[in-house]
Scaffold this motif. Structure first.
Motif, mmCIF file in Angstrom:
data_model
loop_
_atom_site.group_PDB
_atom_site.id
_atom_site.type_symbol
_atom_site.label_atom_id
_atom_site.label_comp_id
_atom_site.label_asym_id
_atom_site.label_seq_id
_atom_site.Cartn_x
_atom_site.Cartn_y
_atom_site.Cartn_z
ATOM 1 N N ILE A 20 0.836 -1.200 0.000
ATOM 2 C CA ILE A 20 0.000 0.000 0.000
ATOM 3 C C ILE A 20 0.869 1.247 0.000
ATOM 4 N N MET A 21 1.942 1.235 0.769
ATOM 5 C CA MET A 21 2.871 2.365 0.784
ATOM 6 C C MET A 21 3.454 2.614 -0.610
ATOM 7 N N GLN A 22 3.857 1.555 -1.286
ATOM 8 C CA GLN A 22 4.391 1.684 -2.643
ATOM 9 C C GLN A 22 3.361 2.327 -3.573
ATOM 10 N N GLY A 23 2.096 1.899 -3.443
ATOM 11 C CA GLY A 23 1.036 2.470 -4.259
ATOM 12 C C GLY A 23 0.843 3.947 -3.985
ATOM 13 N N CYS A 24 0.922 4.355 -2.713
ATOM 14 C CA CYS A 24 0.790 5.769 -2.357
ATOM 15 C C CYS A 24 1.940 6.597 -2.921
ATOM 16 N N ILE A 25 3.146 6.079 -2.783
ATOM 17 C CA ILE A 25 4.330 6.802 -3.271
ATOM 18 C C ILE A 25 4.251 6.990 -4.779
ATOM 19 N N GLU A 26 3.892 5.933 -5.497
ATOM 20 C CA GLU A 26 3.807 6.015 -6.957
ATOM 21 C C GLU A 26 2.679 6.941 -7.398
ATOM 22 N N ALA A 27 1.543 6.886 -6.719
ATOM 23 C CA ALA A 27 0.415 7.756 -7.071
ATOM 24 C C ALA A 27 0.770 9.217 -6.820
ATOM 25 N N VAL A 44 -0.107 4.464 9.673
ATOM 26 C CA VAL A 44 -0.253 3.040 9.986
ATOM 27 C C VAL A 44 -0.971 2.839 11.319
ATOM 28 N N GLY A 45 -2.006 2.005 11.272
ATOM 29 C CA GLY A 45 -2.754 1.672 12.471
ATOM 30 C C GLY A 45 -3.943 2.570 12.734
ATOM 31 N N ARG A 46 -4.087 3.640 11.956
ATOM 32 C CA ARG A 46 -5.161 4.605 12.221
ATOM 33 C C ARG A 46 -6.448 4.238 11.477
ATOM 34 N N ILE A 47 -7.582 4.682 12.036
ATOM 35 C CA ILE A 47 -8.841 4.559 11.326
ATOM 36 C C ILE A 47 -8.850 5.562 10.177
ATOM 37 N N TRP A 48 -9.764 5.332 9.195
ATOM 38 C CA TRP A 48 -9.752 6.123 7.970
ATOM 39 C C TRP A 48 -9.932 7.615 8.227
ATOM 40 N N SER A 49 -10.811 8.003 9.131
ATOM 41 C CA SER A 49 -11.046 9.425 9.374
ATOM 42 C C SER A 49 -9.778 10.131 9.847
ATOM 43 N N ASP A 50 -8.974 9.446 10.631
ATOM 44 C CA ASP A 50 -7.715 10.026 11.109
ATOM 45 C C ASP A 50 -6.648 10.011 10.023
ATOM 46 N N SER A 51 -6.499 8.884 9.332
ATOM 47 C CA SER A 51 -5.438 8.770 8.336
ATOM 48 C C SER A 51 -5.694 9.677 7.136
ATOM 49 N N SER A 52 -6.957 9.833 6.731
ATOM 50 C CA SER A 52 -7.252 10.700 5.581
ATOM 51 C C SER A 52 -6.977 12.165 5.921
ATOM 52 N N ARG A 53 -7.284 12.561 7.153
ATOM 53 C CA ARG A 53 -6.992 13.932 7.578
ATOM 54 C C ARG A 53 -5.490 14.196 7.575
ATOM 55 N N MET A 55 -3.172 12.512 5.900
ATOM 56 C CA MET A 55 -2.653 12.437 4.538
ATOM 57 C C MET A 55 -2.932 13.733 3.767
ATOM 58 N N ALA A 56 -4.106 14.311 3.964
ATOM 59 C CA ALA A 56 -4.430 15.581 3.300
ATOM 60 C C ALA A 56 -3.454 16.665 3.741
ATOM 61 N N GLU A 57 -3.107 16.681 5.013
ATOM 62 C CA GLU A 57 -2.127 17.650 5.513
ATOM 63 C C GLU A 57 -0.752 17.389 4.896
ATOM 64 N N MET A 65 -4.902 14.715 -2.056
ATOM 65 C CA MET A 65 -5.118 13.480 -1.301
ATOM 66 C C MET A 65 -6.067 12.556 -2.055
ATOM 67 N N GLN A 66 -7.160 13.121 -2.578
ATOM 68 C CA GLN A 66 -8.117 12.309 -3.324
ATOM 69 C C GLN A 66 -7.489 11.751 -4.594
ATOM 70 N N GLN A 67 -6.609 12.517 -5.233
ATOM 71 C CA GLN A 67 -5.914 12.028 -6.429
ATOM 72 C C GLN A 67 -5.006 10.846 -6.080
ATOM 73 N N VAL A 68 -4.330 10.944 -4.962
ATOM 74 C CA VAL A 68 -3.445 9.856 -4.539
ATOM 75 C C VAL A 68 -4.270 8.621 -4.186
ATOM 76 N N ILE A 69 -5.386 8.796 -3.495
ATOM 77 C CA ILE A 69 -6.241 7.666 -3.139
ATOM 78 C C ILE A 69 -6.786 6.996 -4.398
ATOM 79 N N THR A 70 -7.169 7.795 -5.391
ATOM 80 C CA THR A 70 -7.651 7.229 -6.653
ATOM 81 C C THR A 70 -6.557 6.410 -7.318
ATOM 82 N N GLY A 71 -5.347 6.964 -7.343
ATOM 83 C CA GLY A 71 -4.226 6.231 -7.920
ATOM 84 C C GLY A 71 -3.900 4.980 -7.146
ATOM 85 N N LEU A 72 -3.993 5.051 -5.820
ATOM 86 C CA LEU A 72 -3.744 3.885 -4.972
ATOM 87 C C LEU A 72 -4.772 2.796 -5.248
#
Length: 225
Positions: A20-27, A44-53, A55-57, A65-72
């Motif tokens: 998953i990390m590789q996918g995020c880096i490439e995206a 790592v280890g966080r629920i989505w609401s925390d990790s998405s916040r 990641m956006a930062e 962030m949404q572009q990276v998630i789409t690519g992931l």
């Protein structure tokens, strides 16, 4: 003697975090952003609401962030969101089944992800209960997910043992009063977690071969072939 073992999933049972990390880096690279392992480990280890916040930062806003998630998701779709098991998983689950120890999952991932990933690795049937970060308001390192897992099991913390790979997950299990076995994945645990963990081991296979008797399951270990 312990009655139940509670397992995290990603990075502990299945080798998913690196992929998953590789996918995020490439995206991120595709939209001109350098994303690092150190940044990903914060999620790592966080629920989505925390990790998405977070990641956006990290990425500079909701849109990238949404572009990276789409690519992931495109990256993971190509793999059918299937990941390999970590070393010793099947052997340890089988050992606990034979010892009469109930196995449970407490993962920050959504329930469909948990069921899909564990089904495709052939180990879902080993678990009597699945607890998801979707079911709690506060994610790891808060103890909520482990307290809910204990409630489902109908057991006290001292009757169970937990397995975690991440810093936040280990903190959550410790805060819930559980003895936690830390199996580091992307990052080594802090000095504080090391001092509070029951054991820090290199793999579940290593725990099975060298430490499982410390959990009070049996006086001797089975031969693992």
């Amino acid at each position: 003697m312990i009655k139940a073992a509670i397992f995290d999933m990603d990075g502990l049972l299945i080798d998913s975090e690196r992929i998953i990390m590789q996918g995020c880096i490439e995206a991120a690279q595709r939209i001109g952003i350098a994303y690092t392992q150190a940044q990903y480990v914060e999620l790592v280890g966080r629920i989505w609401s925390d990790s998405s916040r977070i990641m956006a930062e990290q990425l500079g806003g909701e849109q990238p962030m949404q572009q990276v998630i789409t690519g992931l998701n495109t990256f993971l779709d190509a793999r059918n969101h299937v990941f390999p098991l970590k070393s010793g998983v099947v052997e340890l689950l089988q050992y606990y089944r034979e010892a009469g120890v109930i196995c449970s999952v407490a993962s920050s991932s959504p329930i469909p992800h948990i069921e899909h990933r564990l089904t495709h690795t052939g180990v879902l049937d080993y678990f009597q209960h699945v607890t998801s970060g979707q079911e709690v308001k506060r994610g790891k390192p808060n103890p909520d997910i482990y307290l809910l897992a204990l409630d489902k099991l109908g057991l006290q913390a001292e009757e169970c043992i937990a397995f975690e790979d991440s810093e936040l997950g280990a903190q959550a299990a410790i805060a819930a009063g559980l003895r936690v076995i830390v199996v580091p994945d992307l990052k080594q645990p802090s000095t504080l977690v090391r001092s509070q963990a029951h054991q820090v081991v290199e793999s579940l296979q290593h725990w099975l071969e060298n430490h499982a008797e410390l959990a009070g399951c049996a006086t001797s270990l089975p031969v693992v072939v």
